[in-house]
Design an enzyme around this catalytic site. Structure first.
Site: not given
Lengths: 344, 344
Positions: A196, A237, A247-248
């Site tokens: 991403q 998130d 988070n990621k």
């Protein structure tokens, strides 16, 4: 820059197909509830705030086939749609937040004709969309105060315009800093496995005229040791009541590196990302995704076919690693158990 | 397990084409000096010890077209070959070590007929090859003492049989531990950008019957936080006199994570990897490679075409992060400025 991640116009819901970027900028039409579910599941649309906005519209799209005036049947259909969409992805709380909000509005108006409730729900989805845009702007304005001209900023994954219906969260801070005449350079972690950072952040930062350099996730440590990173800003998130932030995957590693190298580590996220029902990050459900995301790329094998893979999509950064949390309501600092209460 | 990374037989030099793994196990014939240079440059053969052995044979292959009995011409040709091969990759010192050793042997025998010197050089290359195999075994035996049955071991990049002409360095420790009846599980970092962990370590560990799980580099931090990593073992491409160690990009980040999570971090490397001419790691030359390694995969773009990329192939881990250095001569511990002297 002229792209919108989520478009609702003339009763049509369209999204940028983020799996196609950076090669192609293609809009995907979402005409039914399966389109909505699959778009979230397959990361056609992704980013916690964007998922929230999209799911809200998704409820309206899902209800299109429900033409009954019977309230009981209507609410049964609504409940089915909502529980179906809640299964699409487990970690980003904004999905649940938006769906619960839609459901709440419907029940608040439960005595109205079902056609009217549908209208109210569409209005609510549009309101969530508008609020998201305003939230992005405010996060940008608040966060820009932390940025000095000349800063080199590292970001991980994509918490940009593509992750929201507005200007983004982490990247909104960068855009706002630039608008205020501050010179910033961004290093974008490519963010394995789904890239991403390479596909989305690098693309949108370049679109917005930001000086951006792409790195493999493995390079962040070296850049910090070289003194080339002044600040780190990432999205989130889900954030627990004590400030622990999911988070990621890879974010926690970046936070550890930040601590070692004394680089400020900021989270930028809207208040819809906070989950006060969870005391700390240990209880945040972490999505595990398909091993093929790691084992192959573009149809080519990158690893032995039958190899075991551990592929969690997120990790949790304990709040003691987080220098501040930038929200639309202001900048929160430690102790988070106290400062987060202002969001409730 | 039946593969050999470097094969010299019947005057033919063949190597496993590591760019094709894990999809295809193909031998590449190296018939001239350009083949040698390109094989190193393009990572057809890689891994510091393997590059050393291969370059030694490469000198012999390069000299095949030099049939002159004239010693001056012969040594001019030799010198040209050696300086050409030294340009193939800058970081792994084993390349320079092997080439200098070959040159030294030639000069030691400079009064002999050139044909005889060629024979002596081939003997020396074979000797370097044999020593490398023995070195691998000894590193395995020494390192296995550090491993407990039940250990979960993380490794980065490939410091295995594919990186040497024997059983490997870091992975030799794992193979030796297994041979001694110790139960080990390995987590292999995929190692972006060129995926040596996914393509090579995962492949050879599976070939050798080791319980291996592939992870994205971003997952290592989470595994350590979960207490799922007991030890970390990696190789090295060059180690300075104070113990600072250059290895594949990402290694330093893993070392920082190890420190934070109190996980022992070991380097396994032969004495040919030590460069006593460098006081510390700051002076180790770090190769920067083509941005396309990061921007595309298998011909597919993974990032915007014109994006800036910073793509260093190695990083340096300061010696204070290293719990011990496993060599063929024994296990070295802090202070390294003292313990390393035993290798001189």
């Amino acid at each position: 820059m002229g792209f919108k991640t989520i478009i609702y116009r003339d009763n049509k819901l369209k999204i940028i197909d983020q799996r196609q970027l950076p090669g192609r900028l293609i809009l995907k039409h979402c005409n039914n509830i399966k389109d909505i579910y699959n778009s979230i599941k397959t990361l056609t649309v992704r980013g916690a705030p964007a998922i929230g906005v999209f799911a809200a519209y998704g409820v309206c799209v899902g209800l299109r086939t429900t033409k009954t005036p019977d309230r009981e049947k209507f609410f049964k259909a609504l409940s089915k749609i909502i529980s179906y969409l809640k299964k699409s992805r487990p970690t980003a709380v904004n999905l649940f937040w938006a769906l619960d909000r839609m459901e709440g509005v419907a029940y608040k108006n439960k005595d109205k004709p079902t056609k009217e409730i549908k209208g109210i729900l569409l209005k609510e989805a549009k309101q969530i969309n508008r609020e998201d845009e305003i939230m992005c702007k405010r996060i940008g304005i608040n966060g820009a105060k932390l940025i000095r001209s000349g800063d080199n900023i590292l970001t991980h994954c994509n918490a940009g315009a593509l992750a929201t219906s507005g200007e983004g969260t982490a990247l909104s801070v960068i855009y706002a800093a630039k608008k205020r005449g501050k010179r910033v350079r961004v290093y974008a972690d490519e963010t394995r496995p789904l890239l991403q950072g390479a596909r989305l952040s690098a693309w949108e930062l370049k679109q917005k005229g930001i000086d951006v350099t792409l790195i493999c996730d493995n390079v962040a440590a070296t850049l910090m040791k070289q003194g080339k990173i002044d600040k780190i800003i990432v999205g989130a998130d889900r954030i627990a009541a004590n400030g622990d932030a999911a988070n990621k995957i890879g974010t926690y590693g970046v936070a550890v590196l930040a601590k070692e190298h004394k680089v400020p580590f900021y989270i930028a996220a809207p208040s819809s990302t906070f989950d006060f029902s969870l005391k700390n990050g240990r209880d945040i459900p972490i999505e595990e995704r398909d091993p093929d995301e790691v084992k192959s790329f573009g149809g080519l094998d990158t690893a032995p076919k039958n190899i075991k893979v551990y592929n969690p999509a997120f990790d949790v950064t304990p709040s003691n690693f987080i220098s501040a949390i930038i929200t639309e309501k202001g900048i929160l600092t430690k102790p988070y158990s106290k400062s987060l209460k202002s969001l409730k």
